[in-house]
Design an enzyme around this catalytic site. Structure first.
Site, PDB file in Angstrom:
ATOM      1  CB  SER A 138      -0.887  -0.074   1.222  1.00  0.00           C
ATOM      2  OG  SER A 138      -1.429   1.221   1.426  1.00  0.00           O
ATOM      3  CE1 TYR A 151      -4.433  -2.134   4.923  1.00  0.00           C
ATOM      4  CE2 TYR A 151      -3.535  -0.194   4.309  1.00  0.00           C
ATOM      5  CZ  TYR A 151      -4.140  -1.322   3.995  1.00  0.00           C
ATOM      6  OH  TYR A 151      -3.996  -1.467   2.668  1.00  0.00           O
TER       7      TYR A 151
END
Length: 260
Positions: A138, A151
């Site tokens: 990401s 995350y």
């Protein structure tokens, strides 16, 4: 048919970016094994993708499951040439208010899932004379939103793990790379949109997020799948240890604007 005869494993391959990757490889002639712990979505993906696609219901956090999934690919498809690690979850919270079990779930699925898949796949790739591993990371591995501690930690760790594996297995003719998307229109993004939309519709919330990308929209699953396929192809044999942004220009933009 650039992947004709290739054996591909896609973890998290029944939904979202994983499903798009499975479809992309299957269209190009690969024998694809989808791995997910969601039996219904695995069966649905296998039926809809068709071709040489098969499924394995297993948990990427479980060593026994991942060993068996790789064995399944070897038996069905003759070995493993490509591994795409797409299994992942998003949870919100700071280090203070994230429960320990939620932290463990995020790190186990997002990071340990890559480790376990690679652990069992790499010996099989070596038997084939090499291979390619692509992990979905990401842009939050570079810069973080607020309230996503677990995350962001997991995605930064994926990039570091990719670099380590690329070095460790370069001599085995195995490339290892990460793909780092911004907002992509997936079931996960739509789950997040439902959390934050307030009085807006889900589509309105996603369109609002899209305005934060210089291109003016969120990305498509198929766009990520095309980049993954390139990194797994023979065209990318000199690319390893890389983390490739696919973010509509997001990371090129400073948050501080000049006065008009």
């Amino acid at each position: 048919m650039e992947f004709d005869g290739k054996s591909v494993i896609v973890t998290g391959g029944s939904l979202g970016m994983g499903r798009a990757c499975a479809e992309r490889f299957a269209r190009a002639g690969a024998r694809v094994l989808i791995v997910s712990n969601d039996k219904d979505s695995v069966e649905k993906a296998v039926m809809e993708i068709g071709g040489k696609t098969t499924g394995f219901v297993g948990d990427v956090r479980n060593s026994g499951h991942m060993c068996s999934a790789v064995d399944e690919a070897v038996v069905r498809n003759g070995g493993v040439d490509i591994l795409t690690c797409c299994a992942g979850i998003q949870r919100y919270g700071t280090v203070v208010n994230t429960p320990e079990d939620v932290w463990d779930d995020v790190l186990d699925i997002n990071l340990k899932g890559v480790y376990l898949a690679a652990k069992f796949v790499i010996p099989e790739m070596k038997k084939r004379g090499g291979g390619a591993i692509v992990a979905i990371s990401s842009i939050q591995s570079y810069a973080s939103q607020a309230n996503v501690a677990a995350y962001t930690a997991s995605k930064g760790a994926i990039n570091a793990l990719v670099r380590a594996m690329a070095l460790d297995h370069a001599a085995d003719n195995i490339t290892v790379n990460a793909v780092c998307p911004a907002s992509i229109d997936t079931p996960m993004l739509r789950w997040a949109a439902d959390l934050f939309k307030g009085d807006m519709t889900q589509d309105e919330m996603i369109a609002q997020w899209g305005k934060g990308h210089p291109i003016g929209r969120v990305g498509k699953q198929e766009e990520v799948a095309d980049l993954v396929a390139f990194l797994a192809s023979d065209k990318a044999r000199f690319i390893t240890g890389a983390d490739m942004k696919i973010d509509g220009g997001t990371m090129a933009k400073l948050g501080i604007a000049l006065p008009e």
